[in-house]
Design an enzyme around this catalytic site. Sequence first.
Site, PDB file in Angstrom:
ATOM      1  N   ASP A   5     -50.144  -7.568 -39.453  1.00 47.14           N
ATOM      2  CA  ASP A   5     -51.322  -8.316 -39.877  1.00 47.14           C
ATOM      3  C   ASP A   5     -52.525  -7.873 -39.044  1.00 47.14           C
ATOM      4  OD1 ASP A   5     -52.952 -10.210 -40.982  1.00 47.14           O
ATOM      5  OD2 ASP A   5     -51.880 -11.956 -40.200  1.00 47.14           O
ATOM      6  N   ASP A  28     -55.619  -4.786 -40.027  1.00 48.68           N
ATOM      7  CA  ASP A  28     -57.039  -5.142 -40.085  1.00 48.68           C
ATOM      8  C   ASP A  28     -57.858  -4.276 -39.132  1.00 48.68           C
ATOM      9  OD1 ASP A  28     -56.735  -7.000 -42.037  1.00 48.68           O
ATOM     10  OD2 ASP A  28     -57.560  -8.684 -40.902  1.00 48.68           O
TER      11      ASP A  28
END
Length: 367
Positions: free
Chosen positions: A249, A253
């Site tokens: 995650d 990003d």
Amino acid sequence: MSKKLLILPGDGIGPEVMAVVRRVIDWMDKRRGVSFDVEEGLVGGASIDAHGVPVTDEVVEKALAADAVLLGAVGGPKWDNLDFARKPERGLLRLRKDLELFANLRPAMCFDALVDASTLKPELVRGLDIMIVRELTGGVYFGEPRGIEDLGNGIRRGINTQVYTTPEIIRVARVAFELAGKRGGRLTSVEKANVMESGVLWREEVSKLGAEEYPDIALDHMYADNCAMQLVRAPKQFDVIVTDNLFGDILSDAAAMLTGSLGMLPSASLGAEENGRRRALYEPVHGSAPDIAGQDKANPMATLLSFSMALRYSFDLGGEADLIEGAVEDVLAAGLRTADIQEPGKPAVTTTAMADALIAALDKRTA
Ligand code: NAD
């Protein structure tokens, strides 16, 4: 072979960017003789308004029967005050769950024309092309026990559990090894085996799978904190990265921002392979951008590049995917920019103008 594609435009800018993909699909049908069996459905707020739920059983059935699902985005202020269970995002979560999408693919590619949009020095990102494979259905976001306990005396305790089983690790690692085999042949497996037992297991299982089934892939291991540093220090050292849900995650990003804008970032989520067909959902990384919805300002590239990933990974049409990515490169090189990737002092173009230019670039590349 029939090519069943389910299109779920969703909310906000979703329908606008999906209209651009529909134009490219029509172009492929007319100009390349590549046609899809396309169905369209509602998801998110659009489905709540029509049916009272963020996704209907009928749409889930269609998604299960499709070779690939292409989704725009869901959500918006109109539905912000609904209960958590009825929010637009639940539609997307249900699709991910029912399709058992356990591997999330997030490419970070830097188009030459956008090198200056990155916050890193041009030489660090020019030619960047990495792929992060994130485990999507296990780990600390789902592990039990979880919750907040009251210990008395005003003290509370918050608990989440990082947990992985061998099959969960192996199935996502296999997707990553296969991808590495089709790309640069290198895979970096990322965990924190120095401080977490789940990381030790992750490292052991990935190593074993590599040695037994993928001896030609150059496998190395890296701690997640070091990987975060290396991604901003020298991102081009990577080819494919595989990691768990939490680290994936965060790292995906971070890697995404190397390339400039949310409006350029595609993704794929893959499930189990059955009868030679892998369940798959493709979607841009961005949300429904309510601040610019309905204004013909949205950048359609992230959704178009998600479609191009579908061509590559679900329909075995790598040549057509190359063509679309080439057209994106041409349009950017010609200086066309939507507002999100606008250059200082230069005008921004509309979504429609971007679509016109894309179709013209496709025509030119195939003339
Ligand atoms: P967002 O990604 O929608 O927007 C963030 C910013 O980036 C906005 O200023 C927006 O205008 C801009 N932007 C995003 N995509 C763009 C594009 N293609 N072209 C040009 N500019 C673009 O995130 P947010 O504002 O935090 O969320 C808005 C809504 O979207 C919320 O309801 C949120 O829950 C939802 N959301 C949905 C998804 C999804 O469907 N997968 C993902 C994230 C957020």
